[in-house]
Write a protein that holds these residues in place. Structure first.
Motif, PDB file in Angstrom:
ATOM      1  N   UNK A   1      -0.633  -2.410  10.251  1.00 53.62           N
ATOM      2  CA  UNK A   1      -0.139  -2.070  11.342  1.00 53.62           C
ATOM      3  C   UNK A   1      -0.993  -2.720  12.434  1.00 53.62           C
ATOM      4  N   UNK A   2      -2.238  -2.696  12.200  1.00 55.20           N
ATOM      5  CA  UNK A   2      -3.152  -3.072  13.145  1.00 55.20           C
ATOM      6  C   UNK A   2      -2.897  -4.488  13.574  1.00 55.20           C
TER       7      UNK A   2
ATOM      8  N   UNK B   1      -6.457   6.519   1.399  1.00 53.33           N
ATOM      9  CA  UNK B   1      -5.426   5.920   0.480  1.00 53.33           C
ATOM     10  C   UNK B   1      -4.413   4.898   1.022  1.00 53.33           C
ATOM     11  N   UNK B   2      -3.869   5.317   2.440  1.00 57.81           N
ATOM     12  CA  UNK B   2      -3.189   4.438   2.902  1.00 57.81           C
ATOM     13  C   UNK B   2      -3.833   3.249   3.718  1.00 57.81           C
ATOM     14  N   UNK B   3      -4.955   2.874   3.363  1.00 58.75           N
ATOM     15  CA  UNK B   3      -5.744   1.898   4.323  1.00 58.75           C
ATOM     16  C   UNK B   3      -5.247   0.563   4.575  1.00 58.75           C
ATOM     17  N   UNK B   4      -4.470   0.196   3.719  1.00 58.31           N
ATOM     18  CA  UNK B   4      -3.731  -1.263   3.646  1.00 58.31           C
ATOM     19  C   UNK B   4      -2.509  -1.160   4.865  1.00 58.31           C
ATOM     20  N   UNK B   5      -2.009  -0.188   4.843  1.00 57.75           N
ATOM     21  CA  UNK B   5      -1.053   0.199   5.960  1.00 57.75           C
ATOM     22  C   UNK B   5      -1.397  -0.030   7.430  1.00 57.75           C
ATOM     23  N   UNK B   6      -2.472   0.673   7.435  1.00 58.92           N
ATOM     24  CA  UNK B   6      -3.232   0.943   8.677  1.00 58.92           C
ATOM     25  C   UNK B   6      -3.936  -0.517   8.984  1.00 58.92           C
ATOM     26  N   UNK B   7      -4.157  -1.429   8.022  1.00 58.78           N
ATOM     27  CA  UNK B   7      -4.704  -2.664   8.424  1.00 58.78           C
ATOM     28  C   UNK B   7      -3.483  -3.642   8.854  1.00 58.78           C
TER      29      UNK B   7
ATOM     30  N   UNK C   1       0.504   2.502  15.469  1.00 54.03           N
ATOM     31  CA  UNK C   1       0.677   3.792  15.707  1.00 54.03           C
ATOM     32  C   UNK C   1       2.009   4.333  14.651  1.00 54.03           C
ATOM     33  N   UNK C   2       2.655   3.152  14.167  1.00 50.98           N
ATOM     34  CA  UNK C   2       4.004   3.422  13.410  1.00 50.98           C
ATOM     35  C   UNK C   2       3.197   3.709  12.176  1.00 50.98           C
ATOM     36  N   UNK C   3       2.378   3.088  11.619  1.00 53.20           N
ATOM     37  CA  UNK C   3       1.811   3.164  10.329  1.00 53.20           C
ATOM     38  C   UNK C   3       1.162   4.752  10.325  1.00 53.20           C
ATOM     39  N   UNK C   4       0.453   5.136  11.169  1.00 52.14           N
ATOM     40  CA  UNK C   4       0.024   6.396  11.495  1.00 52.14           C
ATOM     41  C   UNK C   4       1.081   7.531  11.086  1.00 52.14           C
ATOM     42  N   UNK C   5       2.019   7.487  11.900  1.00 47.47           N
ATOM     43  CA  UNK C   5       3.180   8.516  11.908  1.00 47.47           C
ATOM     44  C   UNK C   5       3.783   8.290  10.555  1.00 47.47           C
TER      45      UNK C   5
END
Lengths: 222, 215
Positions: A18-19, A10-16, A172-176
């Protein structure tokens, strides 16, 4: 044991996002760091003695302290000295300084092993000293150590995960952030880890490949 | 905000540095033992073992150490096991050290001429005998400088365990910074302590390398 990745996707956009931040800031730091490294490496060979010692101390100090401490020093230290700096800028700065020290060591080694005849050959062709340095000395030197530079860059890229600790908005911040919302720590970090591994592999292959473009005479030699 | 003298801050940081040293030693010794097993598997000539060890090395080397620490910390919780930051930190660092040391040692072993293995086998020695009595002693000479050099990465790596709450030098630094608001002084001392731990190792590694090269 039950793994659930729905919350993470659901939070895929954040991970992208962050990447992208991680890649952009690392590549920018790598480029600026390489320019600094060339300056420092050549400085270490030719500058005044005091400056040479200063560069040497800088390189040794960066290489023998953890990146995360360098981050904290810059992010918490600069504001207390009156310099306003946000987390993302501090991360970029720390990453640049860090990578420049490692690159300096590599580039210096390459310049040192350049035969004297190469300088003389350049001069004999009527090139000015600056042209000799850039075209006859530096480029072949960088070609020689390109794989080492790529390996070092990959290590710095993986180490960049620490910048999340000053809340720079990296992967990593997105992950946290996702973990704090979903409490799916393990699933989140599995996904983040896989993204890092994929990015590291992609960057590494791309850089090694571009080595052939930057230094075309190497193609076929390897 | 509490008042601490420079000396108090420094001694508190030095106390915490003991844990950095302890964790580094555990990671390095544990990593060396596991790394040795991985190395032997890697050069055993048995395809499944070689693939397994190569996969382990590649996996650890292509992910951030911080993620390895997170996975070791949060992973056991999935199967209902609570794990302390201390155990998670040590486990992650041992895996990290094992993978990198195995890779260093594999390349040292491969630098020993193939004929040495064959000569050993021709004498009727078994794999582990050839490895232990013929190849390893020769490889050791090549392996020492980069192994000492890698120990610096282990010491620096321990700094990341502060993130999961293990109180060592870096964590003590952030805690002291929070109460004193003197980031320049605190993190300068933290950095200097790391430097004092790491520089002798870097220096020794370089010296050993030069000695090896001049032979």
């Amino acid at each position: 044991m039950e793994l659930n990745f729905d919350d993470v996707t659901r939070y895929g956009a954040l991970l992208i996002e962050g990447s992208i931040f991680t890649v952009v800031v690392c590549v920018a730091a790598g480029l600026v760091g390489l320019c600094l490294a060339i300056l420092f490496a050549e400085g270490q060979r030719r500058a005044a003695r005091a400056l040479r010692i200063l560069i040497r101390a800088y390189v040794e100090f960066i290489r023998n302290t953890p990146f995360i401490v360098q981050l904290f020093f810059i992010f918490f230290g600069l504001p207390s000295a009156g310099v306003k700096i946000d987390a993302n800028t501090a991360a970029f700065l720390a990453l640049t300084l860090n990578v420049s020290a490692y690159f300096t060591e590599i580039v210096r080694g390459a310049l040192e092993t350049t035969p004297k005849g190469q300088y003389e050959a350049g001069a004999a062709l009527g090139l000015r000293p600056r042209q000799v340095f850039f075209h006859v000395v530096l480029r072949p030197a960088l070609a020689k150590v390109w794989p080492a530079l790529v390996s070092q860059f990959t290590l710095v890229f993986l180490g960049s995960a620490a910048m999340s600790q000053i809340s720079a908005e990296d992967l990593t911040f997105a992950g946290q952030f996702i973990q704090s919302r979903t409490f799916r720590a393990f699933e989140v970090y599995i996904v983040v880890t896989l993204i890092y591994a994929g990015l590291a592999l992609a960057i590494r292959s791309l850089l090694l490949l571009s080595g052939g473009r930057l230094f075309p005479w190497l193609r076929g030699a390897r | 905000m509490r008042q601490f003298t420079d000396w108090q801050i420094t001694t508190l940081l030095l106390d915490a540095a003991v844990w950095t040293v302890v964790l580094s030693l555990i990671a390095f010794v544990g990593g060396a033992l596991l790394g040795l097993v991985v190395t032997v598997m890697r050069v055993s000539g048995k395809k499944p073992l070689e693939r397994l060890s190569a996969g382990f090395i590649a996996a650890v080397q292509s992910i951030p150490l911080l993620m390895l620490i997170f996975l070791c910390f949060f992973g056991p919780a999935v199967v209902g096991v609570e794990i302390s930051p201390w155990v998670a930190a040590a486990t992650a660092l041992i895996l990290f050290a094992a993978a990198f040391l195995a890779e260093i040692w594999r390349s040292s072993i491969q630098a020993v001429p193939r004929g040495q293995w064959e000569a050993g086998k021709a004498l009727g020695l078994r794999f582990l005998q050839v490895f232990r009595d013929i190849v390893a002693p020769q490889a050791l000479r090549l392996a020492v400088p980069p192994t000492v050099g890698f120990s610096v990465q282990v010491v620096k790596g321990t700094a990341l365990t502060s993130i999961i709450g293990f109180v060592e030098l870096t964590k003590a630094g952030t805690m002291l910074n929070n109460v004193t608001f003197r980031p320049f002084f605190v993190f300068a001392v933290v950095a200097l302590v790391y430097f004092a731990l790491c520089y002798p190792l870097s220096y020794a590694s370089r010296l050993l390398e030069r000695r090896l090269a001049s032979r």
